[in-house]
Write an enzyme that holds these catalytic residues in place. Structure first.
Site: not given
Ligand SMILES: [Zn+2]
Length: 308
Positions: A127, A166, A245, A164
């Site tokens: 991120h 995200h 995740d 991931d």
């Molecule tokens: Zn994540």
């Protein structure tokens, strides 16, 4: 048998965002415990991550940003950069080892000492944008490693696969104007950080998945979209933003993957590397917050990397 490296460093335990924060040092302890319990320590090579050098970081992040990060490290307690992301006295020690792990893995592979590597490091990185810390991330570990492969080893094409839960907005921000790097991301959408679907450039392959997606649908779209996109780029090295995740047991997201899906995805990525004439894969830990499913998934992923 494949030679797989496991790269970590005790300094990665020093970063602390508070006792209730899910991105905690217990994640690395759970991985280590499971690795030993599975007997994998007999079959893989262990290395301590070095610190990343300033010039390696500056291939991705501006100097002012790096200096601001260092200047924000608190002498004691915790300093928040945003509601999710905070620094403690040990944060930069951990972050420098996290970034250094991927660089070191790249060097080991290019020297022919190992075939592939898993970096068990924190803080995570995907991120982190060029000049913005967010989403538990400060420096973009996978981007620093990928740029190192291009600039220090003279590779012309690499790929980053990000599974991931995200979207890796930071990696996309960094490589938006660098078509040497294909980024293939498969992530829950709409979901934090709400990016990845608006006009991605041609060398970004983004696959948004609705909440509730399970392994069968994940595998289908990975086979149909991600694998052909990777093959067409013909990467000389493949990096994995390995977040776990998207696991069914991980409450951070709402996808339904299990260990077998991570094994399958790892085998697909190894297959792409083989099709491109090499075995060069650097996998770097991103998310994964349910300690049990994280540790089980990482061990399954490493077993697949190591052909065990
Ligand atoms: Zn994540």
């Amino acid at each position: 048998m494949t030679t797989t490296a496991f790269i970590t460093h005790r300094d990665c335990w020093l970063h602390d965002m508070g006792s209730m924060h899910p991105e905690c040092a217990d994640r690395l302890s759970a991985i280590n415990d499971r690795l030993i319990a599975a007997g994998l320590d007999m079959y893989i090579s262990f290395y301590d991550a070095p610190v990343a050098e300033r010039e390696q970081i500056l291939r991705v992040h501006p100097a002012e940003y790096l200096d601001d990060l260092v200047g924000n490290v608190p002498e004691h307690g915790i300093r928040h950069l945003d509601p999710d992301t905070a620094m403690s006295p040990g944060t930069m020690k951990a972050a420098l080892r996290s970034a250094g792990a991927g660089v070191f893995a790249t060097d080991l592979i290019m020297k022919g000492e190992i075939e592939n590597a898993f970096c068990a490091v924190r803080p995570p990185g995907h991120h982190a944008e060029r000049a913005k810390a967010m989403g538990f991330c400060f420096m973009n570990n996978v981007a620093i490693a990928a740029r190192h492969a291009l600039e220090a080893h003279g590779l012309e094409r690499v790929a980053v696969v990000d599974f991931d839960v995200h979207h890796g907005n930071g990696t996309e921000d960094i490589f938006r104007n660098d078509p040497r790097v294909m980024m293939a991301g498969i992530f829950q959408h709409p979901f934090y950080p709400y990016s990845g679907t608006d006009n991605p450039p041609a060398h970004m392959c983004n696959v948004p998945l609705p909440a509730g997606t399970r392994g069968d649908a994940f595998r289908q779209v990975f086979s149909d979209v991600v694998v052909p996109a990777l093959r067409s780029h013909n990467p000389q090295m493949i990096f994995i933003s390995a977040g776990f995740d998207a696991h069914y047991e991980d409450d951070m997201g709402s996808l339904g993957l299990v260990e077998a899906d991570y094994v399958w995805a790892t085998e697909q990525i190894k297959g792409v590397a083989a099709d491109c004439g090499h075995t060069r894969i650097v996998s770097i830990l991103e998310g994964g917050y349910s300690l049990s499913s994280l540790a089980r998934s990482v061990v399954a992923h490493i077993k697949a990397l190591a052909d065990l």
